[in-house]
Design a protein around this motif. Structure first.
Motif, PDB file in Angstrom:
ATOM      1  N   GLY A 168       2.781  16.462   1.355  1.00  0.00           N
ATOM      2  CA  GLY A 168       2.583  17.839   1.801  1.00  0.00           C
ATOM      3  C   GLY A 168       2.259  18.002   3.269  1.00  0.00           C
ATOM      4  N   VAL A 169       2.158  16.893   4.025  1.00  0.00           N
ATOM      5  CA  VAL A 169       1.809  16.966   5.451  1.00  0.00           C
ATOM      6  C   VAL A 169       3.094  17.014   6.280  1.00  0.00           C
ATOM      7  CG1 VAL A 169       0.627  15.840   7.370  1.00  0.00           C
ATOM      8  CG2 VAL A 169      -0.322  15.678   5.051  1.00  0.00           C
ATOM      9  N   SER A 170       3.289  18.083   7.041  1.00  0.00           N
ATOM     10  CA  SER A 170       4.523  18.229   7.806  1.00  0.00           C
ATOM     11  C   SER A 170       4.330  18.105   9.312  1.00  0.00           C
ATOM     12  CB  SER A 170       5.176  19.586   7.496  1.00  0.00           C
ATOM     13  OG  SER A 170       4.286  20.642   7.807  1.00  0.00           O
ATOM     14  N   ASP A 171       3.110  18.295   9.815  1.00  0.00           N
ATOM     15  CA  ASP A 171       2.868  18.209  11.248  1.00  0.00           C
ATOM     16  C   ASP A 171       3.012  16.763  11.727  1.00  0.00           C
ATOM     17  OD1 ASP A 171       1.740  19.412  13.835  1.00  0.00           O
ATOM     18  OD2 ASP A 171       0.369  17.736  13.460  1.00  0.00           O
ATOM     19  N   PRO A 172       3.871  16.502  12.729  1.00  0.00           N
ATOM     20  CA  PRO A 172       4.124  15.120  13.180  1.00  0.00           C
ATOM     21  C   PRO A 172       2.871  14.367  13.625  1.00  0.00           C
ATOM     22  CG  PRO A 172       5.759  16.598  14.099  1.00  0.00           C
ATOM     23  CD  PRO A 172       4.723  17.464  13.444  1.00  0.00           C
ATOM     24  N   GLU A 173       2.002  15.031  14.393  1.00  0.00           N
ATOM     25  CA  GLU A 173       0.803  14.351  14.886  1.00  0.00           C
ATOM     26  C   GLU A 173      -0.162  14.036  13.753  1.00  0.00           C
ATOM     27  OE1 GLU A 173       0.142  12.981  17.921  1.00  0.00           O
ATOM     28  OE2 GLU A 173       2.263  13.463  18.084  1.00  0.00           O
ATOM     29  N   GLN A 174      -0.266  14.939  12.797  1.00  0.00           N
ATOM     30  CA  GLN A 174      -1.142  14.684  11.649  1.00  0.00           C
ATOM     31  C   GLN A 174      -0.612  13.520  10.822  1.00  0.00           C
ATOM     32  OE1 GLN A 174      -1.903  18.135   9.213  1.00  0.00           O
ATOM     33  NE2 GLN A 174      -3.362  17.068   7.906  1.00  0.00           N
ATOM     34  N   LYS A 175       0.713  13.453  10.677  1.00  0.00           N
ATOM     35  CA  LYS A 175       1.324  12.337   9.961  1.00  0.00           C
ATOM     36  C   LYS A 175       0.994  11.004  10.653  1.00  0.00           C
ATOM     37  CE  LYS A 175       5.762  13.017   8.910  1.00  0.00           C
ATOM     38  NZ  LYS A 175       7.131  13.600   9.004  1.00  0.00           N
ATOM     39  N   ARG A 176       1.131  10.987  11.983  1.00  0.00           N
ATOM     40  CA  ARG A 176       0.842   9.766  12.748  1.00  0.00           C
ATOM     41  C   ARG A 176      -0.619   9.342  12.578  1.00  0.00           C
ATOM     42  NH1 ARG A 176       4.355   7.919  16.683  1.00  0.00           N
ATOM     43  NH2 ARG A 176       6.244   9.155  16.974  1.00  0.00           N
ATOM     44  N   LYS A 177      -1.524  10.321  12.638  1.00  0.00           N
ATOM     45  CA  LYS A 177      -2.949  10.004  12.505  1.00  0.00           C
ATOM     46  C   LYS A 177      -3.271   9.445  11.119  1.00  0.00           C
ATOM     47  CE  LYS A 177      -4.630  13.266  15.985  1.00  0.00           C
ATOM     48  NZ  LYS A 177      -5.291  14.575  16.231  1.00  0.00           N
ATOM     49  N   ILE A 178      -2.663  10.023  10.104  1.00  0.00           N
ATOM     50  CA  ILE A 178      -2.889   9.537   8.735  1.00  0.00           C
ATOM     51  C   ILE A 178      -2.380   8.109   8.597  1.00  0.00           C
ATOM     52  CG2 ILE A 178      -2.140   9.805   6.326  1.00  0.00           C
ATOM     53  CD1 ILE A 178      -2.207  12.864   6.815  1.00  0.00           C
ATOM     54  N   ILE A 179      -1.171   7.847   9.087  1.00  0.00           N
ATOM     55  CA  ILE A 179      -0.581   6.504   8.972  1.00  0.00           C
ATOM     56  C   ILE A 179      -1.415   5.485   9.745  1.00  0.00           C
ATOM     57  CG2 ILE A 179       1.443   5.092   9.524  1.00  0.00           C
ATOM     58  CD1 ILE A 179       3.112   7.745   9.106  1.00  0.00           C
ATOM     59  N   GLY A 180      -1.781   5.822  10.994  1.00  0.00           N
ATOM     60  CA  GLY A 180      -2.584   4.905  11.810  1.00  0.00           C
ATOM     61  C   GLY A 180      -3.958   4.665  11.227  1.00  0.00           C
TER      62      GLY A 180
ATOM     63  N   ALA B 142       0.825  -1.210   0.000  1.00  0.00           N
ATOM     64  CA  ALA B 142       0.000   0.000   0.000  1.00  0.00           C
ATOM     65  C   ALA B 142       0.859   1.261   0.000  1.00  0.00           C
ATOM     66  CB  ALA B 142      -0.924  -0.016   1.216  1.00  0.00           C
ATOM     67  N   THR B 143       2.090   1.143  -0.492  1.00  0.00           N
ATOM     68  CA  THR B 143       3.042   2.258  -0.474  1.00  0.00           C
ATOM     69  C   THR B 143       2.460   3.521  -1.097  1.00  0.00           C
ATOM     70  OG1 THR B 143       4.935   0.757  -0.545  1.00  0.00           O
ATOM     71  CG2 THR B 143       5.322   3.022  -1.226  1.00  0.00           C
ATOM     72  N   ASP B 144       1.951   3.401  -2.313  1.00  0.00           N
ATOM     73  CA  ASP B 144       1.432   4.590  -3.008  1.00  0.00           C
ATOM     74  C   ASP B 144       0.270   5.210  -2.243  1.00  0.00           C
ATOM     75  OD1 ASP B 144       3.298   4.304  -4.987  1.00  0.00           O
ATOM     76  OD2 ASP B 144       1.962   3.255  -6.369  1.00  0.00           O
ATOM     77  N   ARG B 145      -0.581   4.354  -1.721  1.00  0.00           N
ATOM     78  CA  ARG B 145      -1.755   4.817  -0.987  1.00  0.00           C
ATOM     79  C   ARG B 145      -1.357   5.650   0.231  1.00  0.00           C
ATOM     80  NH1 ARG B 145      -6.720   0.793   0.661  1.00  0.00           N
ATOM     81  NH2 ARG B 145      -7.672   2.098   2.273  1.00  0.00           N
ATOM     82  N   PHE B 146      -0.385   5.182   0.994  1.00  0.00           N
ATOM     83  CA  PHE B 146       0.055   5.899   2.182  1.00  0.00           C
ATOM     84  C   PHE B 146       0.794   7.188   1.813  1.00  0.00           C
ATOM     85  CE2 PHE B 146      -0.947   2.005   4.358  1.00  0.00           C
ATOM     86  CZ  PHE B 146      -1.131   2.351   5.682  1.00  0.00           C
ATOM     87  N   LEU B 147       1.749   7.086   0.889  1.00  0.00           N
ATOM     88  CA  LEU B 147       2.573   8.251   0.560  1.00  0.00           C
ATOM     89  C   LEU B 147       1.764   9.340  -0.131  1.00  0.00           C
ATOM     90  CD1 LEU B 147       5.989   6.652  -0.470  1.00  0.00           C
ATOM     91  CD2 LEU B 147       5.201   7.426   1.770  1.00  0.00           C
ATOM     92  N   ASP B 148       0.752   8.953  -0.910  1.00  0.00           N
ATOM     93  CA  ASP B 148      -0.116   9.968  -1.529  1.00  0.00           C
ATOM     94  C   ASP B 148      -0.891  10.729  -0.457  1.00  0.00           C
ATOM     95  OD1 ASP B 148       0.767   9.203  -3.988  1.00  0.00           O
ATOM     96  OD2 ASP B 148      -1.036   8.087  -4.561  1.00  0.00           O
ATOM     97  N   LYS B 149      -1.363  10.010   0.575  1.00  0.00           N
ATOM     98  CA  LYS B 149      -2.105  10.663   1.664  1.00  0.00           C
ATOM     99  C   LYS B 149      -1.187  11.581   2.495  1.00  0.00           C
ATOM    100  CE  LYS B 149      -6.492   9.063   1.879  1.00  0.00           C
ATOM    101  NZ  LYS B 149      -6.895   7.914   2.689  1.00  0.00           N
TER     102      LYS B 149
END
Length: 327
Positions: free
Chosen positions: A109-121, A99-106
């Motif tokens: 442009g996201v730089s906030d650490p907490e937002q990144k964690r929420k997207i990944i989780g 699901a590499t493309d799916r995760f990296l596309d989401k």
């Protein structure tokens, strides 16, 4: 359902004989709990989920289905190792999802650490749920919960990573065969189950993976630089005999560049930061003293082999005041 607790009189599992006895006892308990029903397990390749998978394979074989989600943020060679160990060597029912493309596309442009964690989780739960819905007759969800998770949850230090978060149509009964073990005991059981040392002694690795070692908005080229530099660091630490002596070591490639010279021409490339720390509880950490000759070799290899990196730095900051990870 009454959840199992660690008996106060339980002997610490620190020998192959004790590990084998635990495995034999667990296999009987698992067969009694599961019967002829099916179990689903999210297999990350980490120590806990790998030991749970190996235990369940020995206990119930093909009644177990493992799902390995590659979110593109794993270290070099890790997805291949999971496939080789569990599908090829242990003949597990393993579903591999790239699901590499799916995760990296989401994450673009996201730089906030907490937002990144929420997207990944959140994306991980979505991918896992999609795979679960494709399967019929799943009754149980296998989890790599260990005893420190329970203790920290009870003390309010962190939320227990149980089945919470899955959609309502996917509610399973939990199977937690290493629930009453400490991490060192899980490793001992893993060895007795025949898992490779590289998997049993795997370093602590955050859920968001290399996403937290690529500070700022993640780009594919910078992420690849982190992955390649990390592979070089692990290889050289192993060759120098430091692999089992340093608690955690990794590379970080932050989102800034500096001027350098390559082939007689000016370049503007990233810096790679090396972090190596020792700790007993991760609440505080000291910095490992790396031999200068080893550091020189790391600098030479990383700057010549990792595309886009022209500078190598070493992080001397203990915890506190720095955290171990960068995000």
């Amino acid at each position: 359902m009454v959840l199992e607790s660690r008996p106060e009189s339980m002997q610490r599992i620190n020998t192959p004989a004790l590990a084998k006895a635990y495995i034999d006892e667990r296999i009987e308990m698992l067969r009694e709990q599961i019967g002829d029903k099916k179990v689903l397990l999210a297999l990350s390749g980490g120590v806990d989920s790998s030991v749970v998978a190996a235990l369940l394979i020995r206990a119930i074989g093909k009644q177990l289905t493992c799902v390995h989600v590659n979110h593109g943020l794993l270290r070099k060679g890790e997805p291949e190792q999971v496939i080789r160990v569990f599908r090829d060597e242990m003949a597990a029912n393993l579903i591999y999802v790239d699901a590499t493309d799916r995760f990296l596309d989401k994450l673009a442009g996201v730089s906030d650490p907490e937002q990144k964690r929420k997207i990944i989780g959140g994306e991980f739960i979505d991918v896992f749920a999609e795979e679960a819905r494709k399967l019929d007759g799943i009754t149980f969800l296998g989890q790599g919960t260990i005893w420190p998770d329970i203790l920290e949850s009870e003390r309010g230090i962190k939320a227990h990573h149980n089945a919470g978060g899955l959609p309502e149509d996917l509610q399973f009964e939990l199977v937690e065969p290493v629930r009453i073990l400490f991490k060192d005991e899980v490793r001992e059981v893993g060895r007795a189950l025949g898992l490779p040392e590289s998997m049993v002694n795997r370093q602590p690795f955050p859920g968001p993976g290399l996403g937290v070692r690529c500070p700022g908005a993640i780009t594919r080229d910078r992420l690849e630089a982190v992955r390649e530099a990390d592979a070089i660091l692990r290889e050289e630490f192993a060759a120098a005999g430091l692999a089992g002596k340093v608690w955690q070591y990794f590379t970080v490639v932050p989102d800034f560049k500096s001027t350098g010279i390559r082939d007689g021409k000016r370049v503007f490339e990233w810096a790679c930061i090396i972090r190596a720390v020792n700790t007993t509880d991760a609440m505080s950490a000291t910095v490992e003293e790396i031999p200068f000759a080893l550091m020189q070799k790391l600098v030479s290899r990383i700057t010549s082999e990792v595309k886009g990196v022209n500078r190598v730095l070493y992080d001397f900051t203990p915890k506190p005041c720095a955290t171990i990870e960068y995000e």
